[in-house]
Enzyme design. Structure first.
Site, PDB file in Angstrom:
ATOM      1  CB  SER A 293      -1.139   7.289 -12.938  1.00 59.99           C
ATOM      2  OG  SER A 293      -1.660   6.857 -11.717  1.00 59.99           O
TER       3      SER A 293
ATOM      4  CG  ASP B  71      -3.494   0.087 -13.421  1.00 58.10           C
ATOM      5  OD1 ASP B  71      -3.517   0.148 -12.178  1.00 58.10           O
ATOM      6  OD2 ASP B  71      -3.019   0.968 -14.155  1.00 58.10           O
TER       7      ASP B  71
ATOM      8  CG  HIS C  20      -0.493   1.959 -12.013  1.00 59.66           C
ATOM      9  ND1 HIS C  20      -1.582   2.592 -12.563  1.00 59.66           N
ATOM     10  CD2 HIS C  20       0.275   2.947 -11.482  1.00 59.66           C
ATOM     11  CE1 HIS C  20      -1.483   3.904 -12.372  1.00 59.66           C
ATOM     12  NE2 HIS C  20      -0.365   4.148 -11.718  1.00 59.66           N
TER      13      HIS C  20
HETATM   14  P1  4NP Z   1      -0.443   7.369  -9.689  1.00 57.71           P
HETATM   15  O1  4NP Z   1      -1.733   6.451  -9.408  1.00 57.71           O
HETATM   16  O2  4NP Z   1      -0.804   8.669 -10.291  1.00 57.71           O
HETATM   17  O3  4NP Z   1       0.481   6.501 -10.460  1.00 57.71           O
HETATM   18  O4  4NP Z   1       0.151   7.609  -8.299  1.00 57.71           O
HETATM   19  C1  4NP Z   1      -2.884   6.785  -8.738  1.00 57.71           C
HETATM   20  C2  4NP Z   1      -3.766   5.745  -8.478  1.00 57.71           C
HETATM   21  C3  4NP Z   1      -4.928   5.980  -7.775  1.00 57.71           C
HETATM   22  C4  4NP Z   1      -5.209   7.267  -7.338  1.00 57.71           C
HETATM   23  C5  4NP Z   1      -4.343   8.309  -7.619  1.00 57.71           C
HETATM   24  C6  4NP Z   1      -3.179   8.064  -8.311  1.00 57.71           C
HETATM   25  N1  4NP Z   1      -6.360   7.503  -6.582  1.00 57.71           N
HETATM   26  O5  4NP Z   1      -6.547   8.649  -6.123  1.00 57.71           O
HETATM   27  O6  4NP Z   1      -7.130   6.581  -6.347  1.00 57.71           O
END
Ligand code: 4NP
Length: 597
Positions: free
Chosen positions: A456, A535, A567
């Site tokens: 992520s 995702d 995701h």
């Molecule tokens: P995470 O996912 O790291 O699992 O929290 C994310 C999804 C999208 C974004 C950041 C983290 N974003 O900035 O869009």
């Protein structure tokens, strides 16, 4: 041992790590039934646990997503379920803790991303987002649902009672602050409350017309607990009988609440480890991390883990301090033996920034030896002394794991947490590089055997590091990564549009400059890309374009799509194992070979 036999042996160990369950204490329902969320059977389900019997009894037929705290006067538990094959479009359900009988709470409300959910024994309130809008909702099982208020996207409902729905989020449009909101159920009016403009205020919990919440407003950095009387408009620091929590001097809280007689309990955090306090007095818990808790009738129920020990459910007698294991989680000797020492260090990075780093060494690697730098997701999250299947797997495979809490991480105060706003892939990249070079200096990592792996936002950091600091890495594994901020923003729902606007501090013109796809040509090391097909947080489409560009430029890469899932792969241990296996085979090839080419 022949390479093939060794690899097969290691895959069996990965399966054990991937399937070691995670647990969440959801609360106590009627008749003292402890309610727990768990991946004990491979998917995330709700369970009832009779503390005297110590057996998990499954309540749900299909997997669950988000769980509302149980209510001690109700036999019903409330949860959301993804109805979109991982696209995180959810509906709200209830289940009876005796019969497991399920009902849909709001059949008329369209499936949506639900990020905050609360239940008071009668009413259910939540915050949800679709592609078009975000709003707060209220429903009573069997009586239909109504929209209470429009929201901007990144707000979370945290509690409800007969008079109010409360929550927190970005209500002023200021990316550097968070405010509380209070919806008065008699007038349907939404009030925004902040003790000081610009401060961070989170997770209000209701007791009558008083909310308990945490805020950094006093010094603009460390969180402290406060109560706010909605009717009187008065704010007070929580008055505790004992001073243990004050001496611990936490930076943040994992969770908190009231006991039946109105004392405040809290799980407080400092330097990646937690302590539990009731009325300010420490209740003994093992070293490591409590990730969820409930306090009920003289006992605390907690989920405890550390980087070396997977999550267990414990009960602790508040008077005697005695603890009992309600749900154990044992690793085989073979896996335990491979997990080495845990270290916590502070590493100096660019601009004098001090970066807290957790290290989990591998007992089956030389020192210095092959190492994986693991940037966490979030980015407002952290690696603590808390179980992580990805980190444990890497150590089991024979890599020292170095996990930098780069600027923007939680756990080290609000000033540090806000340092990445307006600068994603900037200072935080410097911190990841600093941690890698530090690991070499410390004799942990071999200079020629530095890999980077993240999921992520950690996948974004991986692609960013591989393209913009290309000379450091032997190879990299990017899970559910962000390759192109602009395209991702265009595909996002109201929640993730707002999330991105906050993260960029409104400077969306930075999106091209901060996207890995802009720098494909600069990439030098082989990259393994692993992505869930459905995702909706970090969509696959920009990653497919990134992979095409890798092809055009003749870069060495592999691309794996995990079919039919979203995701949150850890909620489905088979998908998590699939991720770990692809990563393991890639690392085996790139890290063990004496020379490349
Ligand atoms: P995470 O996912 O790291 O699992 O929290 C994310 C999804 C999208 C974004 C950041 C983290 N974003 O900035 O869009």
């Amino acid at each position: 041992m022949a390479v093939g036999a060794r690899v097969l042996r290691e895959l069996a160990l990965l399966e054990e790590v991937a399937f070691a369950p995670s647990h969440v204490v959801v609360g106590v329902a009627a008749r003292g039934t402890l309610v727990v969320g768990s991946t004990a059977e491979g998917h995330y389900h709700l369970y009832a646990l009779d503390p005297s019997q110590k057996v998990l009894r499954r309540l749900t037929r299909q997997p669950v997503h988000l769980l509302a705290r149980a209510h001690p006067a109700s036999q019903t538990v409330v949860f959301t379920r993804d109805v979109s094959m991982g696209r995180e479009l959810s509906k709200v359900f209830s289940a009876d803790v005796k019969s497991g009988m399920e009902a849909e709470v709001a059949p008329d409300v369209e499936p949506q991303r639900i990020a905050g959910l609360a239940f008071d024994g009668k009413r259910v309130a939540w915050s949800g987002a679709t592609r078009e809008y975000a709003a707060a909702f209220l429903a009573e099982p069997g009586k239909g649902a109504e929209e209470l208020a429009r929201l901007s996207g990144r707000e979370f409902v945290t509690d409800v009672n007969e008079k109010y729905v409360v929550g927190f989020g970005s209500l002023r449009g200021d990316p550097f602050s968070m405010e509380l909101f209070i919806i008065d159920l008699s007038s349907r009016e939404l009030h925004v409350f902040t003790p000081r403009e610009g401060s961070t205020n989170v997770a209000p919990k209701l007791r009558g017309d008083t909310v308990l919440f945490s805020s950094d407003y006093a010094d603009g950095d460390k969180m402290r607990l406060y109560t706010y009387s909605i009717e009187e408009g008065t704010l007070r620091e929580v008055d505790l009988t004992y001073r243990d929590m004050e001496r611990f001097d936490p930076t943040e809280f994992v969770d908190y609440g009231w006991t039946e007689d109105g004392r405040v309990w809290a799980v407080a955090k400092r330097n990646g480890r937690t302590k539990l306090f009731v009325d300010g007095r420490e209740v003994p818990t093992p070293p490591g991390f409590i990730s969820s808790a409930e306090v009920h009738e003289g006992a605390a129920y907690v989920v405890h883990s550390s980087l070396r020990s997977p999550p267990r459910v414990l009960s602790i007698d508040l008077e005697t301090g005695e603890s009992r294991i309600l749900v154990d989680n044992r690793l085989s000797d073979e896996v335990s033996r491979r997990l080495g020492d845990v270290r916590f260090a502070v590493v100096e990075s660019s601009g004098g920034v001090k970066v807290p780093v957790f290290v989990l060494e591998s007992r089956v690697a030389t020192k210095p030896g092959p190492a994986v730098i693991y940037p966490h997701g979030g980015p407002w999250s952290e690696v603590a002394d808390s179980w992580s299947p990805m980190i444990a797997s890497l150590a089991v495979l024979g890599y020292h794991v170095v996990a930098p809490n780069f600027r923007g991480s939680t756990g080290y105060g609000q000033k540090y947490r806000k340092m990445d706003i307006g600068d994603p892939g900037g200072g935080d990249l410097q911190d990841v590089v600093s941690a890698a070079l530090w690991a070499v200096e410390q004799g942990i990592a071999e200079r020629e055997k530095l890999a980077i792996l993240g999921y992520s936002y950690g996948g974004f950091m991986t692609l960013t590091a591989l393209t913009r600091a290309p000379d450091i890495w032997r190879c990299g594994v990017a899970g559910a990564a962000i390759a192109d901020w602009r395209e991702q923003y265009e595909l996002a729902d109201a929640y993730f549009r707002r999330f991105t606007e906050i993260l960029f501090g409104g400077k969306l013109e930075l999106m091209e400059e901060r996207s890995p796809i802009t720098y494909v040509e600069s990439l030098k090391a082989p990259v393994c890309i692993i992505h869930p097909q459905n995702d909706t947080r970090t969509p696959l489409r920009p990653i497919m374009r990134f992979a095409s560009k890798l092809m055009e430029h003749g870069k060495l890469f592999e691309l794996h799509v995990i079919p039919g899932v979203g995701h949150a792969i850890s909620l489905d241990r088979r998908s998590l194992l699939q991720f770990l296996v692809y990563a393991a085979l890639f690392l085996e090839r790139e890290m063990r070979a004496e020379s490349r080419g």
